[in-house]
Design a protein around this motif. Structure first.
Motif, mmCIF file in Angstrom:
data_model
loop_
_atom_site.group_PDB
_atom_site.id
_atom_site.type_symbol
_atom_site.label_atom_id
_atom_site.label_comp_id
_atom_site.label_asym_id
_atom_site.label_seq_id
_atom_site.Cartn_x
_atom_site.Cartn_y
_atom_site.Cartn_z
ATOM 1 N N LEU A 31 0.827 -1.203 0.000
ATOM 2 C CA LEU A 31 0.000 0.000 0.000
ATOM 3 C C LEU A 31 0.867 1.260 0.000
ATOM 4 N N ALA A 32 1.965 1.233 0.750
ATOM 5 C CA ALA A 32 2.860 2.386 0.776
ATOM 6 C C ALA A 32 3.526 2.588 -0.575
ATOM 7 N N ASN A 33 3.944 1.505 -1.208
ATOM 8 C CA ASN A 33 4.565 1.605 -2.521
ATOM 9 C C ASN A 33 3.570 2.066 -3.578
ATOM 10 N N ALA A 34 2.315 1.664 -3.441
ATOM 11 C CA ALA A 34 1.288 2.100 -4.376
ATOM 12 C C ALA A 34 1.105 3.614 -4.313
ATOM 13 N N ARG A 35 1.102 4.162 -3.111
ATOM 14 C CA ARG A 35 0.985 5.627 -2.988
ATOM 15 C C ARG A 35 2.229 6.303 -3.517
ATOM 16 N N ARG A 36 3.404 5.723 -3.302
ATOM 17 C CA ARG A 36 4.628 6.286 -3.862
ATOM 18 C C ARG A 36 4.529 6.393 -5.377
ATOM 19 N N ASP A 37 4.031 5.323 -6.011
ATOM 20 C CA ASP A 37 3.920 5.323 -7.457
ATOM 21 C C ASP A 37 2.898 6.348 -7.929
ATOM 22 N N ALA A 38 1.785 6.489 -7.205
ATOM 23 C CA ALA A 38 0.778 7.483 -7.573
ATOM 24 C C ALA A 38 1.347 8.894 -7.501
ATOM 25 N N LEU A 39 2.155 9.170 -6.489
ATOM 26 C CA LEU A 39 2.793 10.484 -6.382
ATOM 27 C C LEU A 39 3.797 10.696 -7.504
ATOM 28 N N ALA A 40 4.548 9.640 -7.854
ATOM 29 C CA ALA A 40 5.553 9.760 -8.901
ATOM 30 C C ALA A 40 4.925 10.048 -10.254
ATOM 31 N N MET A 41 3.713 9.551 -10.476
ATOM 32 C CA MET A 41 3.045 9.725 -11.766
ATOM 33 C C MET A 41 2.160 10.960 -11.815
ATOM 34 N N ALA A 42 2.013 11.668 -10.704
ATOM 35 C CA ALA A 42 1.114 12.825 -10.663
ATOM 36 C C ALA A 42 1.633 13.949 -11.560
ATOM 37 N N SER A 43 0.729 14.584 -12.259
ATOM 38 C CA SER A 43 1.059 15.735 -13.096
ATOM 39 C C SER A 43 0.172 16.895 -12.661
ATOM 40 N N TYR A 44 0.685 17.679 -11.743
ATOM 41 C CA TYR A 44 -0.103 18.796 -11.230
ATOM 42 C C TYR A 44 -0.279 19.889 -12.280
ATOM 43 N N GLU A 45 0.651 19.964 -13.231
ATOM 44 C CA GLU A 45 0.521 20.939 -14.307
ATOM 45 C C GLU A 45 -0.680 20.629 -15.193
ATOM 46 N N LEU A 46 -1.036 19.347 -15.293
ATOM 47 C CA LEU A 46 -2.159 18.942 -16.130
ATOM 48 C C LEU A 46 -3.461 18.816 -15.350
ATOM 49 N N GLY A 47 -3.407 19.118 -14.045
ATOM 50 C CA GLY A 47 -4.644 19.147 -13.279
ATOM 51 C C GLY A 47 -4.760 18.148 -12.159
ATOM 52 N N ASP A 48 -3.732 17.335 -11.919
ATOM 53 C CA ASP A 48 -3.803 16.425 -10.781
ATOM 54 C C ASP A 48 -3.887 17.214 -9.483
ATOM 55 N N ASP A 49 -4.589 16.672 -8.506
ATOM 56 C CA ASP A 49 -4.707 17.282 -7.183
ATOM 57 C C ASP A 49 -4.742 16.149 -6.162
ATOM 58 N N PRO A 50 -4.784 16.462 -4.861
ATOM 59 C CA PRO A 50 -4.785 15.392 -3.855
ATOM 60 C C PRO A 50 -5.899 14.377 -4.042
ATOM 61 N N TRP A 51 -7.060 14.827 -4.536
ATOM 62 C CA TRP A 51 -8.164 13.894 -4.728
ATOM 63 C C TRP A 51 -7.838 12.892 -5.831
ATOM 64 N N SER A 52 -7.363 13.365 -6.979
ATOM 65 C CA SER A 52 -7.064 12.453 -8.083
ATOM 66 C C SER A 52 -5.895 11.534 -7.744
ATOM 67 N N VAL A 53 -4.893 12.066 -7.032
ATOM 68 C CA VAL A 53 -3.771 11.228 -6.617
ATOM 69 C C VAL A 53 -4.246 10.162 -5.632
ATOM 70 N N GLY A 54 -5.162 10.542 -4.729
ATOM 71 C CA GLY A 54 -5.692 9.581 -3.774
ATOM 72 C C GLY A 54 -6.472 8.463 -4.455
ATOM 73 N N CYS A 55 -7.260 8.820 -5.470
ATOM 74 C CA CYS A 55 -7.996 7.793 -6.210
ATOM 75 C C CYS A 55 -7.029 6.839 -6.902
ATOM 76 N N ARG A 56 -5.973 7.408 -7.489
ATOM 77 C CA ARG A 56 -4.989 6.558 -8.159
ATOM 78 C C ARG A 56 -4.247 5.684 -7.147
ATOM 79 N N ALA A 57 -3.924 6.232 -5.994
ATOM 80 C CA ALA A 57 -3.229 5.449 -4.973
ATOM 81 C C ALA A 57 -4.091 4.286 -4.496
ATOM 82 N N PHE A 58 -5.393 4.509 -4.351
ATOM 83 C CA PHE A 58 -6.281 3.422 -3.949
ATOM 84 C C PHE A 58 -6.328 2.342 -5.027
ATOM 85 N N ALA A 59 -6.453 2.772 -6.286
ATOM 86 C CA ALA A 59 -6.501 1.800 -7.385
ATOM 87 C C ALA A 59 -5.193 1.028 -7.489
ATOM 88 N N PHE A 60 -4.070 1.723 -7.306
ATOM 89 C CA PHE A 60 -2.770 1.056 -7.361
ATOM 90 C C PHE A 60 -2.623 0.049 -6.218
#
Length: 233
Positions: A35-64
């Motif tokens: 679970l910790a590694n999944a959140r790490r990967d979600a943060l690594a793939m986040a693109s805040y310039e394209l509109g990612d935010d804590p909510w979208s990163v959190g959804c991706r971390a859960f899916a990962f």
């Protein structure tokens, strides 16, 4: 004489394996690291310039996290790990032979589980009654709380045994063996362990994808005006 202060509630003293022998320290560490590694990967793939935010990163971390647990369960390398419900109410089982313990995970403070976190799924209740007996399973829920800091990185993962809405019977921070802190200014969290044979998005992106095989060249159809050419050897 000053009035005596009310006694503070006793701290939970039970450990995960006190509830069921399948909840060993090693197994909980493996699940928590995934679970910790999944959140790490979600943060690594986040693109805040394209509109990612804590909510979208959190959804991706859960899916990962859900995908990592599903992949580990289907790999055969962890015979004690099963998936009970692969929906958005994801429930996985620690322990084999149909007698395992159902567990769910969420991101948030371990000390403040929400009503949504406490809600138990029907298949979860049935599996818990099968593993512990109806009396011991009454109102009980096992959770892994993934706590994060202000940047979204994992601070700790806590195993919880919750009884009803206000009773905590187990509060056990899972040892993660965190590496050295990430270099200042870096937006990528280091991998905690190399689990389930997955290297992570950074390493995978650095390798060029193999080119697809070339299609055979199509021969032009012969016409009445075109004579076949003779090949010389």
């Amino acid at each position: 004489m000053e009035p005596a202060e009310p006694p503070s509630p006793p701290c939970p003293t039970r450990l995960p394996w006190d509830f069921h022998p399948a909840l060993t320290e090693e197994r909980l560490r493996i699940c928590a690291r995934m679970l910790a590694n999944a959140r790490r990967d979600a943060l690594a793939m986040a693109s805040y310039e394209l509109g990612d935010d804590p909510w979208s990163v959190g959804c991706r971390a859960f899916a990962f996290g859900r995908h990592r647990l599903e992949r580990a369960a289907s790999s055969g390398d962890y015979p004690w790990l099963e998936v009970l419900d692969d929906s958005a109410h994801f429930v996985f089982v620690i322990g084999g032979n149909g007698n395992g313990v159902p567990v769910r995970f969420y991101r948030g403070a371990a000390e403040e589980p929400t009503e949504r976190t406490l809600k138990r799924q029907e298949v979860e209740v049935q599996q818990l009654s099968l593993a512990l007996g109806e009396a011991a399973a009454e109102g009980l829920a096992f959770r892994l709380a993934v706590e994060t800091d202000g940047t979204g990185r994992v601070d700790r993962v806590v195993f919880l045994a919750l009884r009803g809405e206000d009773r905590v019977e187990c509060f056990w921070p899972v040892p993660l063996e965190l590496p050295a802190a990430v270099a200042a200014g870096s937006g990528v969290q280091l991998r905690l362990i190399a689990d389930d044979c997955y290297t992570g998005p950074d390493e995978a992106a650095s390798r060029p994808s193999p080119l697809p095989p070339a299609l055979p060249r199509r021969k032009p159809a012969a016409t009445s005006q075109q004579r076949p050419q003779t090949t010389l050897f």
